[in-house]
Motif scaffolding. Structure first.
Motif, PDB file in Angstrom:
ATOM      1  N   LEU A   1      -4.371  -3.794   5.533  1.00 53.83           N
ATOM      2  CA  LEU A   1      -4.809  -3.710   4.144  1.00 53.83           C
ATOM      3  C   LEU A   1      -6.260  -3.239   4.055  1.00 53.83           C
ATOM      4  O   LEU A   1      -6.589  -2.269   3.357  1.00 53.83           O
TER       5      LEU A   1
ATOM      6  N   ALA B   1      -8.585  -9.548  -1.999  1.00 55.65           N
ATOM      7  CA  ALA B   1      -7.469  -9.888  -1.113  1.00 55.65           C
ATOM      8  C   ALA B   1      -7.249 -11.388  -1.101  1.00 55.65           C
ATOM      9  O   ALA B   1      -8.191 -12.175  -1.204  1.00 55.65           O
TER      10      ALA B   1
ATOM     11  N   ILE C   1       0.861  -1.183   0.000  1.00 53.56           N
ATOM     12  CA  ILE C   1       0.000   0.000   0.000  1.00 53.56           C
ATOM     13  C   ILE C   1       0.892   1.226   0.000  1.00 53.56           C
ATOM     14  O   ILE C   1       1.822   1.306   0.793  1.00 53.56           O
TER      15      ILE C   1
ATOM     16  N   ASP D   1      -1.390  -9.114   7.921  1.00 57.28           N
ATOM     17  CA  ASP D   1      -1.491  -7.855   7.178  1.00 57.28           C
ATOM     18  C   ASP D   1      -2.917  -7.512   6.778  1.00 57.28           C
ATOM     19  O   ASP D   1      -3.191  -6.414   6.318  1.00 57.28           O
TER      20      ASP D   1
ATOM     21  N   THR E   1      -3.512 -13.800   3.410  1.00 62.06           N
ATOM     22  CA  THR E   1      -2.875 -12.539   3.802  1.00 62.06           C
ATOM     23  C   THR E   1      -2.411 -12.509   5.259  1.00 62.06           C
ATOM     24  O   THR E   1      -1.437 -11.872   5.579  1.00 62.06           O
TER      25      THR E   1
END
Ligand code: GDP
Length: 296
Positions: free
Chosen positions: A232, A221, A197, A228, A225
């Motif tokens: 996010l 997504a 990001i 995080d 993940t």
């Protein structure tokens, strides 16, 4: 691969059979196992904490129903709390707006944005009989626009003709105009991602949003993940304002804890899950199924 939470909890509670209500000590011991199960399922730590607090409040002092063991009782409380946080029902894509309805797809590079864009477009075309136009706004990655065009051809979905040298905002505006002129019901905007990001990405997303006025903004997504996921989802939600989440790679080994993390921090529903690389590997999100999967 994982020992199921139910098995672990029945181990703890075996020695307690016959008691009426769950005591704070019993519950604390169970909560340690629950915490471990959630972390193994990749639920983010702040969400694990708030989740276990809620379970503690529900469980301490709860009367154990005669027909089930205390372990089963706690598993039920955990399951109910999970379903409450994930939402009771599945949410479809909302097309309830004047045509052409824009759906903006956002997310990091490699999350599965282009694949998911094309899966959704295919489903809207084939199942829902909508006329869909896809446009790639990814001018950074070479061949990204070409990739969407090829997927469109494979799935019988139109793509906006590529004009070299145009920026994302120009492409978004051109897509909306082309959709109006061409009588399209839906415009899918596949935006550019980044590895991480960053500020330019967020600025670009805000500009595209202003240009296209999308009715849905779906954050794509990867289900793997992990920790995080919170950062996010929070960043995209605060800066762009998402309306829902599409979780990809649910066909992998992960237990899908990211679904709980992202929903908990944004309050926005997971709407769809990707279950493979093929263009029809897209499913509705069913909270109960994910709750079972997270619990193992
Ligand atoms: P983008 O950079 O976000 O547009 O990502 P892509 O759509 O190009 O996807 C990156 C890779 O992930 C491709 O190889 C896709 O086939 C794969 N992919 C996307 N969604 C899924 C999914 O649900 N399951 C699996 N196994 N692979 C996926």
């Amino acid at each position: 691969m994982f020992e199921s939470l139910s098995d672990r909890l029945s181990g703890i509670f075996d020695k307690l059979t016959g008691r009426g209500a769950l005591s704070e000590n019993d519950v604390n011991e169970a909560l340690r196992e629950i915490r471990r199960a959630l972390i193994e399922a990749d639920v983010a730590l702040p969400v694990v904490r708030s989740f276990t607090d809620k379970v503690r409040n529900r469980a301490v002092g709860a009367e154990v129903v005669k027909s089930i063991t205390p372990g089963q009782m706690v598993v039920k409380i955990v399951h109910d709390q999970l379903v409450e946080m994930l939402g009771e029902e599945s949410h479809g894509i909302d097309l309830n707006a004047a045509a052409p309805v824009a759906i903006m797809m956002v997310g990091l590079q490699g999350s599965g944005k282009t694949t998911t864009t094309s899966k959704i477009a295919r489903r809207l075309t084939q199942r829902d009989k909508r006329k869909v136009l896809m446009a790639s706004l990814d001018t950074r990655r070479p061949a990204a626009q070409e990739q969407l065009k090829v997927l469109g051809e494979q799935n019988g979905v139109d793509t906006l003709p590529i004009i070299e040298g145009q920026g994302p905002v120009e492409i978004a505006k051109r897509a909306m105009t082309a959709a109006k002129l061409g009588g399209y019901d839906v415009v899918m905007l596949d935006t550019a991602g980044r590895i991480h990001i960053d500020e330019p990405l967020m600025v670009e997303m805000a500009e595209v949003k202003a240009a296209a006025n999308p009715h849905e903004i779906l954050l794509v997504a990867d289900a793997l993940t992990g920790q995080d996921a919170v950062n996010l989802a929070q960043s995209f939600n605060e800066r762009v304002g998402i309306t829902g989440i599409a979780l990809t790679r649910m066909d992998g080994d992960g237990r899908g804890g990211a679904a709980l993390s992202m929903q908990a921090v944004t309050g926005k529903p997971v709407k769809l899950i990707g279950t493979g690389e093929k263009s029809d590997a897209l499913e509705e999100f069913h909270p109960r199924r994910i709750a079972d999967r997270i619990l193992g």
